[in-house]
Write an enzyme that holds these catalytic residues in place. Structure first.
Site, PDB file in Angstrom:
ATOM      1  N   LEU A  37       0.827  -1.216   0.000  1.00  0.00           N
ATOM      2  CA  LEU A  37       0.000   0.000   0.000  1.00  0.00           C
ATOM      3  C   LEU A  37       0.857   1.261   0.000  1.00  0.00           C
ATOM      4  O   LEU A  37       0.550   2.224  -0.708  1.00  0.00           O
ATOM      5  CB  LEU A  37      -0.957  -0.013   1.198  1.00  0.00           C
ATOM      6  CG  LEU A  37      -1.997  -1.138   1.151  1.00  0.00           C
ATOM      7  CD1 LEU A  37      -2.813  -1.195   2.435  1.00  0.00           C
ATOM      8  CD2 LEU A  37      -2.930  -0.964  -0.051  1.00  0.00           C
ATOM      9  N   ALA A  50      -4.169   2.267   8.474  1.00  0.00           N
ATOM     10  CA  ALA A  50      -3.478   1.004   8.791  1.00  0.00           C
ATOM     11  C   ALA A  50      -4.199   0.290   9.936  1.00  0.00           C
ATOM     12  O   ALA A  50      -5.075  -0.552   9.693  1.00  0.00           O
ATOM     13  CB  ALA A  50      -2.010   1.268   9.096  1.00  0.00           C
ATOM     14  N   ARG A  51      -3.911   0.645  11.166  1.00  0.00           N
ATOM     15  CA  ARG A  51      -4.632   0.115  12.321  1.00  0.00           C
ATOM     16  C   ARG A  51      -4.647   1.182  13.414  1.00  0.00           C
ATOM     17  O   ARG A  51      -3.658   1.897  13.623  1.00  0.00           O
ATOM     18  CB  ARG A  51      -3.955  -1.154  12.864  1.00  0.00           C
ATOM     19  CG  ARG A  51      -4.198  -2.411  12.047  1.00  0.00           C
ATOM     20  CD  ARG A  51      -5.656  -2.884  12.078  1.00  0.00           C
ATOM     21  NE  ARG A  51      -5.879  -4.107  11.326  1.00  0.00           N
ATOM     22  CZ  ARG A  51      -6.298  -4.167  10.060  1.00  0.00           C
ATOM     23  NH1 ARG A  51      -6.547  -3.057   9.380  1.00  0.00           N
ATOM     24  NH2 ARG A  51      -6.499  -5.336   9.474  1.00  0.00           N
ATOM     25  N   GLU A  56     -12.905  -1.599  17.446  1.00  0.00           N
ATOM     26  CA  GLU A  56     -13.929  -1.464  16.401  1.00  0.00           C
ATOM     27  C   GLU A  56     -14.971  -2.567  16.539  1.00  0.00           C
ATOM     28  O   GLU A  56     -14.578  -3.724  16.693  1.00  0.00           O
ATOM     29  CB  GLU A  56     -13.273  -1.557  15.009  1.00  0.00           C
ATOM     30  CG  GLU A  56     -12.282  -0.428  14.756  1.00  0.00           C
ATOM     31  CD  GLU A  56     -11.436  -0.657  13.497  1.00  0.00           C
ATOM     32  OE1 GLU A  56     -11.364  -1.814  13.017  1.00  0.00           O
ATOM     33  OE2 GLU A  56     -10.849   0.315  13.009  1.00  0.00           O
ATOM     34  N   HIS A  59     -13.695   2.243   9.053  1.00  0.00           N
ATOM     35  CA  HIS A  59     -12.868   1.139   8.541  1.00  0.00           C
ATOM     36  C   HIS A  59     -13.401   0.616   7.200  1.00  0.00           C
ATOM     37  O   HIS A  59     -13.746  -0.566   7.055  1.00  0.00           O
ATOM     38  CB  HIS A  59     -12.765   0.002   9.565  1.00  0.00           C
ATOM     39  CG  HIS A  59     -11.553  -0.861   9.332  1.00  0.00           C
ATOM     40  ND1 HIS A  59     -10.864  -1.486  10.345  1.00  0.00           N
ATOM     41  CD2 HIS A  59     -10.894  -1.209   8.184  1.00  0.00           C
ATOM     42  CE1 HIS A  59      -9.852  -2.179   9.840  1.00  0.00           C
ATOM     43  NE2 HIS A  59      -9.851  -2.019   8.518  1.00  0.00           N
ATOM     44  N   TRP A 115     -10.863  -0.468   2.531  1.00  0.00           N
ATOM     45  CA  TRP A 115     -10.722  -1.694   1.737  1.00  0.00           C
ATOM     46  C   TRP A 115     -12.001  -2.123   1.024  1.00  0.00           C
ATOM     47  O   TRP A 115     -11.982  -3.033   0.199  1.00  0.00           O
ATOM     48  CB  TRP A 115     -10.367  -2.846   2.691  1.00  0.00           C
ATOM     49  CG  TRP A 115     -11.484  -3.132   3.666  1.00  0.00           C
ATOM     50  CD1 TRP A 115     -11.887  -2.339   4.705  1.00  0.00           C
ATOM     51  CD2 TRP A 115     -12.371  -4.251   3.673  1.00  0.00           C
ATOM     52  NE1 TRP A 115     -12.951  -2.899   5.359  1.00  0.00           N
ATOM     53  CE2 TRP A 115     -13.268  -4.082   4.742  1.00  0.00           C
ATOM     54  CE3 TRP A 115     -12.480  -5.398   2.875  1.00  0.00           C
ATOM     55  CZ2 TRP A 115     -14.281  -4.998   5.045  1.00  0.00           C
ATOM     56  CZ3 TRP A 115     -13.487  -6.314   3.177  1.00  0.00           C
ATOM     57  CH2 TRP A 115     -14.374  -6.110   4.244  1.00  0.00           C
TER      58      TRP A 115
HETATM   59  N1  LIG Z   1      -8.119   0.315   6.320  1.00  0.00           N
HETATM   60  C1  LIG Z   1      -8.175  -0.707   5.505  1.00  0.00           C
HETATM   61  O1  LIG Z   1      -9.216  -0.972   4.932  1.00  0.00           O
HETATM   62  C2  LIG Z   1      -6.952  -1.561   5.238  1.00  0.00           C
HETATM   63  C3  LIG Z   1      -6.901  -2.349   4.076  1.00  0.00           C
HETATM   64  C4  LIG Z   1      -5.767  -3.126   3.840  1.00  0.00           C
HETATM   65  C5  LIG Z   1      -4.715  -3.107   4.747  1.00  0.00           C
HETATM   66  N2  LIG Z   1      -4.809  -2.337   5.857  1.00  0.00           N
HETATM   67  C6  LIG Z   1      -3.676  -2.270   6.802  1.00  0.00           C
HETATM   68  O2  LIG Z   1      -2.546  -1.831   6.080  1.00  0.00           O
HETATM   69  C7  LIG Z   1      -1.410  -2.579   6.491  1.00  0.00           C
HETATM   70  C8  LIG Z   1      -0.388  -2.599   5.371  1.00  0.00           C
HETATM   71  O3  LIG Z   1      -0.881  -3.327   4.255  1.00  0.00           O
HETATM   72  P1  LIG Z   1       0.118  -3.716   3.048  1.00  0.00           P
HETATM   73  O4  LIG Z   1      -0.700  -4.507   2.095  1.00  0.00           O
HETATM   74  O5  LIG Z   1       0.839  -2.532   2.548  1.00  0.00           O
HETATM   75  O6  LIG Z   1       1.128  -4.673   3.823  1.00  0.00           O
HETATM   76  P2  LIG Z   1       2.638  -5.014   3.448  1.00  0.00           P
HETATM   77  O7  LIG Z   1       3.028  -6.158   4.298  1.00  0.00           O
HETATM   78  O8  LIG Z   1       2.784  -5.136   1.967  1.00  0.00           O
HETATM   79  O9  LIG Z   1       3.462  -3.724   3.901  1.00  0.00           O
HETATM   80  C9  LIG Z   1       3.701  -3.369   5.227  1.00  0.00           C
HETATM   81  C10 LIG Z   1       5.073  -2.719   5.279  1.00  0.00           C
HETATM   82  O10 LIG Z   1       5.255  -2.132   6.559  1.00  0.00           O
HETATM   83  C11 LIG Z   1       6.649  -2.283   6.883  1.00  0.00           C
HETATM   84  N3  LIG Z   1       6.833  -2.043   8.319  1.00  0.00           N
HETATM   85  C12 LIG Z   1       6.549  -2.862   9.351  1.00  0.00           C
HETATM   86  N4  LIG Z   1       6.838  -2.245  10.511  1.00  0.00           N
HETATM   87  C13 LIG Z   1       7.316  -1.014  10.216  1.00  0.00           C
HETATM   88  C14 LIG Z   1       7.773   0.096  10.977  1.00  0.00           C
HETATM   89  N5  LIG Z   1       7.817   0.052  12.323  1.00  0.00           N
HETATM   90  N6  LIG Z   1       8.181   1.206  10.322  1.00  0.00           N
HETATM   91  C15 LIG Z   1       8.150   1.268   8.993  1.00  0.00           C
HETATM   92  N7  LIG Z   1       7.717   0.246   8.201  1.00  0.00           N
HETATM   93  C16 LIG Z   1       7.297  -0.876   8.813  1.00  0.00           C
HETATM   94  C17 LIG Z   1       6.982  -3.680   6.399  1.00  0.00           C
HETATM   95  O11 LIG Z   1       8.373  -3.852   6.239  1.00  0.00           O
HETATM   96  C18 LIG Z   1       6.241  -3.692   5.056  1.00  0.00           C
HETATM   97  O12 LIG Z   1       7.061  -3.200   4.028  1.00  0.00           O
HETATM   98  C19 LIG Z   1      -1.988  -3.954   6.858  1.00  0.00           C
HETATM   99  O13 LIG Z   1      -1.169  -4.639   7.787  1.00  0.00           O
HETATM  100  C20 LIG Z   1      -3.337  -3.603   7.444  1.00  0.00           C
HETATM  101  O14 LIG Z   1      -3.226  -3.464   8.836  1.00  0.00           O
HETATM  102  C21 LIG Z   1      -5.895  -1.578   6.127  1.00  0.00           C
HETATM  103  O1  LIG Z   2      -6.427  -5.490   6.764  1.00  0.00           O
HETATM  104  C1  LIG Z   2      -7.324  -5.403   5.920  1.00  0.00           C
HETATM  105  O2  LIG Z   2      -7.334  -6.079   4.881  1.00  0.00           O
HETATM  106  C2  LIG Z   2      -8.454  -4.405   6.114  1.00  0.00           C
HETATM  107  O3  LIG Z   2      -8.252  -3.673   7.265  1.00  0.00           O
HETATM  108  C3  LIG Z   2      -9.805  -5.000   6.121  1.00  0.00           C
HETATM  109  O4  LIG Z   2      -9.966  -5.869   7.165  1.00  0.00           O
END
Ligand SMILES: NC(=O)c1ccc[n+]([C@@H]2O[C@H](COP(=O)([O-])OP(=O)(O)OC[C@H]3O[C@@H](n4cnc5c(N)ncnc54)[C@H](O)[C@@H]3O)[C@@H](O)[C@H]2O)c1
Ligand SMILES: O=C(O)[C@H](O)CO
Length: 320
Positions: free
Chosen positions: A162, A236-237, A266, A287, A290
Site C-alpha cells: 500500500l 493502517a490500524r 472497532e 474502517h 478496503w
Molecule cells: N483500512 C483498511 O481498509 C486496510 C486495508 C488493507 C490493509 N490495511 C492495513 O494496512 C497494512 C499494510 O498493508 P500492506 O498490504 O501494505 O502490507 P505489506 O506487508 O505489503 O506492507 C507493510 C510494510 O510495513 C513495513 N513495516 C513494518 N513495521 C514497520 C515500521 N515500524 N516502520 C516502517 N515500516 C514498517 C513492512 O516492512 C512492510 O514493508 C496492513 O497490515 C493492514 O493493517 C488496512
Molecule cells: O487489513 C485489511 O485487509 C483491512 O483492514 C480490512 O480488514
C-alpha cells in the site's frame, strides 16, 4: 470432493449479498456460515472445523489451543493482528492472509481523506447545506483556507504494497515522497529514521502492520515533531496511533488535521477520544478503505486460492 469442514466466522463483514462465493464452495465441501461471531461463541463454532475464515473475529492463544481440529486459519484481510500468530505456529495451525486485494480501494481512500482535508470539503459542504453560501454577499465563499498538494512532502510509514501504491499516486500530484526507515530494519538509501522524517512532512500516511513494535508508534512525542499544519492519515490500524494524544494535538492546533479510517477498538462501542464532536479538522471513516465490492470479491477468491494451495501442500500467503 474434500470432506473438510470449514467455518466462516464473520461473513457479513465481507459479503453484503453482492459477492459470488462459488470459489469458496469449490474448495471446501461443507461450510458453516455465520454473519458474525461474538467472542463467547467462537470456540463452539470452531470445535468441528478444520478450516476457519475470520475477518476480524479474534483468535487468541486460548481459543486456538482449544480448537483441536483446526488446521488452517484464513484471515480475510491483510492485517493479521486479530490472530495470535506465535500460538498458531507453536500449535502447528497454518495461518494465511490476503495480500494486495485492496490496493486500488485503499489508495483512493487515502487520497479521498487527503483531498477532503486540503480542500476543506466537509466545511464547504456544511457551509452550503446550512445556507451560508446562499446568504453570502459575494459569488464565492472562501472562509476555510485551501492548500495545494503540489510541491509539498508526503511521508510514508510502511513501504510495502500500500505504501508503494500511495507513493505512485502522490508523485502524480507533484508531492515529494519521503519513506520512514523500519526500526531495526536494514538502512536503505533514501529512507529516514521516523524522528528525522516527521518534521519534514506536510502529510504523514501510515501503512505498516499493527505489531508489538508499531503499537503506539505515533504518540505525543511524534505528533510534537510534526509541523503545525501537517496532516496525519491512518488507514493502517488504530492501535498504531495514540488516539488521546492525537485528539489533543488537533484541539490545541499543533497538528493541522487528520483522516482516520481505523480505531483501536472497532466498532467503538465504548467510545473513543477521536469521536468527540469538538475536534477540528478531523475526518473519521468506519474502517472502509478496503471495502469496494471489487476488493471484497478479490478477497473471497484469494481466500479460496489460499485454501486450495494449503490442501495441495503448498505455502500461499502463509504468515504462520
Ligand atoms: N483500512 C483498511 O481498509 C486496510 C486495508 C488493507 C490493509 N490495511 C492495513 O494496512 C497494512 C499494510 O498493508 P500492506 O498490504 O501494505 O502490507 P505489506 O506487508 O505489503 O506492507 C507493510 C510494510 O510495513 C513495513 N513495516 C513494518 N513495521 C514497520 C515500521 N515500524 N516502520 C516502517 N515500516 C514498517 C513492512 O516492512 C512492510 O514493508 C496492513 O497490515 C493492514 O493493517 C488496512
Ligand atoms: O487489513 C485489511 O485487509 C483491512 O483492514 C480490512 O480488514
Amino acid at each position: 470432493m474434500t470432506t473438510l469442514n470449514g467455518v466462516l466466522l464473520d461473513l457479513a463483514t465481507i459479503d453484503q449479498g453482492d459477492l459470488d462465493l462459488s470459489s469458496l464452495d469449490r474448495v471446501c465441501g461443507h461450510w458453516q456460515r455465520h454473519a458474525y461471531t461474538e467472542p463467547v461463541d467462537t470456540l463452539e463454532r470452531l470445535s468441528h472445523a478444520q478450516i476457519a475464515v475470520t475477518n476480524k473475529v479474534a483468535l487468541d492463544r486460548q481459543t486456538l489451543t482449544a480448537a483441536n481440529e483446526l488446521r488452517l486459519v484464513c484471515v480475510a484481510a491483510t492485517g493479521t493482528n486479530n490472530v495470535d500468530l506465535e500460538a498458531a505456529r507453536e500449535l502447528g495451525i497454518a495461518v494465511a492472509n490476503v495480500a494486495r486485494y485492496a490496493t486500488p480501494a485503499v489508495v483512493q481512500h487515502v487520497f479521498a481523506l487527503i483531498l477532503a482535508l486540503t480542500t476543506r470539503l466537509p466545511e464547504y459542504q456544511r457551509a452550503v447545506s446550512s445556507g451560508a453560501w446562499q446568504r453570502h454577499d459575494r459569488f464565492c465563499l472562501m472562509d476555510y483556507p485551501i492548500r495545494e498538494l503540489a510541491g509539498r512532502t508526503l511521508g510514508i510509514v510502511g513501504f510495502g504494497e500500500l505504501g508503494q501504491a500511495v507513493a505512485r499516486v502522490a508523485e502524480a500530484f507533484g508531492l515529494q515522497v519521503l519513506i520512514a526507515q523500519r526500526p531495526g530494519g536494514p538502512s536503505r538509501e533514501g529512507r529516514l529514521p521516523l524522528e528525522a522524517l516527521l518534521p519534514q512532512v506536510d502529510v504523514l500516511t501510515l501503512h505498516c502492520p499493527l505489531t508489538d513494535t508499531t503499537r503506539g508508534l505515533i504518540g505525543a512525542r511524534e505528533l510534537d515533531l510534526m509541523r503545525r499544519d501537517a496532516l496525519l492519515i491512518n488507514t493502517a490500524r488504530g492501535g498504531i496511533v495514540d488516539e488521546q494524544a492525537l485528539a489533543e494535538a488537533l484541539r490545541r492546533g499543533t497538528l493541522g488535521g487528520a483522516g482516520i479510517d481505523v480505531l483501536s477498538t472497532e466498532p467503538p462501542r465504548g467510545g473513543n477520544p477521536l469521536l468527540a464532536p469538538d475536534i477540528p479538522n478531523l475526518i473519521v471513516t468506519p474502517h472502509i478503505a478496503w471495502a469496494s465490492r471489487e476488493a471484497r470479491q478479490r478477497m473471497v477468491d484469494e481466500v479460496a486460492a489460499n485454501i486450495e494451495a494449503f490442501l495441495a501442500g503448498k505455502d500461499r500467503n502463509r504468515v504462520a
